[in-house]
Design a protein around this motif. Structure first.
Motif, PDB file in Angstrom:
ATOM      1  N   HIS A  19     -18.232  -3.961 -34.239  1.00 44.64           N
ATOM      2  CA  HIS A  19     -18.106  -2.554 -34.681  1.00 44.64           C
ATOM      3  C   HIS A  19     -18.701  -2.135 -35.820  1.00 44.64           C
ATOM      4  O   HIS A  19     -18.632  -2.944 -36.675  1.00 44.64           O
ATOM      5  CB  HIS A  19     -16.612  -2.221 -34.631  1.00 44.64           C
ATOM      6  CG  HIS A  19     -15.853  -2.636 -33.580  1.00 44.64           C
ATOM      7  ND1 HIS A  19     -16.040  -2.110 -32.516  1.00 44.64           N
ATOM      8  CD2 HIS A  19     -15.208  -4.143 -33.061  1.00 44.64           C
ATOM      9  CE1 HIS A  19     -15.232  -2.766 -31.151  1.00 44.64           C
ATOM     10  NE2 HIS A  19     -15.060  -4.096 -31.983  1.00 44.64           N
ATOM     11  N   SER A  32     -11.924  -4.371 -37.101  1.00 40.45           N
ATOM     12  CA  SER A  32     -12.416  -4.234 -35.671  1.00 40.45           C
ATOM     13  C   SER A  32     -11.791  -4.833 -34.459  1.00 40.45           C
ATOM     14  O   SER A  32     -10.567  -5.366 -34.726  1.00 40.45           O
ATOM     15  CB  SER A  32     -13.763  -4.908 -35.725  1.00 40.45           C
ATOM     16  OG  SER A  32     -13.678  -6.387 -35.870  1.00 40.45           O
ATOM     17  N   GLY A 203     -14.278  -1.454 -38.512  1.00 40.52           N
ATOM     18  CA  GLY A 203     -13.645  -1.214 -37.306  1.00 40.52           C
ATOM     19  C   GLY A 203     -12.145  -1.014 -36.959  1.00 40.52           C
ATOM     20  O   GLY A 203     -11.398  -1.230 -37.961  1.00 40.52           O
TER      21      GLY A 203
END
Length: 426
Positions: A19, A32, A203
């Protein structure tokens, strides 16, 4: 994006997901995700982040303080404790050479948001800034008691998640300009909720049943969102400047990597602190180790990494040939591929045997989990971008040998694919 054909593909394609990456009492940070929940990062207008109240470091004088505030503080923070970008204090820069920092200011850093200030900040001003960064600061302390004192549970939040929603079909959209996350349902992307996230970094992470979403901001606040109810569950300030977080599959343990202070903090399912480990250098990132009850944390400036087993929360320090700044896990194995930003090699490393299996002489990776893996003729391959170099390397994982080098129109950042397409996307 630039598509590259994968030639003949087969089923069984394995991918590594990556991410991209509020001035309130507690800033928020994001991490993430693991698998099928789709996260979209809209890079909208940036904003400044808040900082915890700690003793400010000594600032450069002779007009350099004003220069720093004008050119650097929006990303690195008014007190140099970090914001959207890392802290610039003696503690976190102790393993960095002045020559490298000088080049970073004057010429920027590839594959990052650090621009070149050549022509805007003179050589003399750059050296004065660096001298100020080297002045020792009062030690930044943020212990388990400090963390616990910031924890808030949201028990009266209104439920927004309809009974018909399948959590795996949710889309979470991070809006950096508004510092919020939109929760969208189904293919029609119907908005169900929008909650404050702060200036996120790293993320979004989920437990493996997608019951909760976890995020963290650069300035240290971890937010837990309950996907079963559609409401905020808890938040806590885990550090002063935070890199990212990882979540155990059952959601019982949350690992938070902090750059200031340099610690790895373990939280429980309610975001209450369980343990804090001091680190020997700047963390690159912390991740859940596949198929192991462990987190792995790599350092940017020291040739070691850490393994933390749960539920025992035992820490192991492992020596490696050079700092593993950027890594990607090899699917269905106990191996990872790693490199150092200043290095000239990719290392295939087995974390079970604690050995380097193979080394490929080539340019370093541009980012954590920037690699993708795919099968061709029933054999596993990897596609690697390289930092600052306009090419992709296709590598056979069987013998970790270069199969093909593909020129690009510019240096790539991430490479991705999917079993439903014959292409690589750069």
């Amino acid at each position: 994006m630039q598509p590259i054909r994968k030639h003949k593909t087969t089923r069984g394609l394995s991918l590594q997901k990556t991410h991209a990456n509020a001035q309130q009492h507690f800033p928020y940070k994001i991490a993430s995700t693991s698998a099928s929940l789709f996260c979209v990062l809209f890079l909208l207008a940036g904003s400044r982040s808040a900082f915890a109240e700690t003793s400010p470091p000594t600032q450069p004088d002779n007009g350099i303080e004003a220069l720093y505030q004008a050119e650097c503080s929006a990303c690195h923070g008014a007190k140099r404790y970090g914001g959207y970008s890392p802290p610039l204090i003696a503690d976190t820069l102790r393993h960095k050479k002045d020559s490298d920092l000088f080049d970073a200011i004057q010429h920027g850093l590839p594959n990052t948001q650090m621009p070149s200030f050549q022509g805007k900040i003179t050589d003399e001003q750059t050296r004065a800034l660096l001298a100020g960064f080297r002045v020792p600061t009062e030690r930044i302390l943020w212990n388990e008691q400090d963390i616990a004192a910031t924890r808030i549970e949201f028990t009266g939040e209104k439920r927004t998640m309809p009974f018909w929603v399948r959590r795996k079909n949710l889309t979470l959209v991070v809006e950096r300009g508004t510092n919020r996350i939109a929760v969208l349902a189904g293919s029609e992307l119907r908005e169900l909720d929008r909650y404050p996230s702060g200036l996120i970094h790293g993320g979004i992470k989920f437990d493996h049943r997608y019951r909760s979403a976890y995020t963290t901001t650069r300035d240290g606040t971890v937010v837990k969102y309950d996907l079963t109810r559609g409401a905020l569950a808890a938040k806590v300030k885990a550090g002063i400047n935070t890199r990212n977080l990882a979540v155990s599959p059952d959601g019982r343990f949350v690992a938070v990597a902090n750059q200031a202070p340099q610690t790895l903090v373990i939280l429980d399912a309610t975001l209450a602190p369980l343990k804090s480990f001091a680190l020997a250098g700047q963390p690159s990132a912390v991740y859940l180790l596949p198929r192991e009850n462990s987190f792995i944390l790599t350092l940017r400036d020291q040739p070691i990494f850490y393994l933390v087993r749960y539920p025992s929360l035992e820490l192991e320090t492992v020596a490696v040939p050079e700092p593993f700044e950027d890594i990607s896990f090899v699917p269905q194995t106990s191996q990872l591929v790693a490199s150092a930003r200043g290095g000239r090699a990719l290392h295939l490393y087995d974390w079970k045997t604690r050995t380097v299996v193979a080394t490929l002489a080539t340019e370093a990776l541009p980012h954590l989990f920037s690699t993708c893996f795919f099968e061709r003729n029933h054999e596993l391959y990897a596609a690697f971008n390289h930092i600052g170099v306009p090419k992709i390397s296709i590598v056979r994982m069987r013998d970790f040998a270069l199969e093909k080098s593909i020129p690009l129109r510019g240096a790539g950042y991430f490479v991705r694919t999917h079993e439903g397409t014959p292409y690589l996307w750069v």
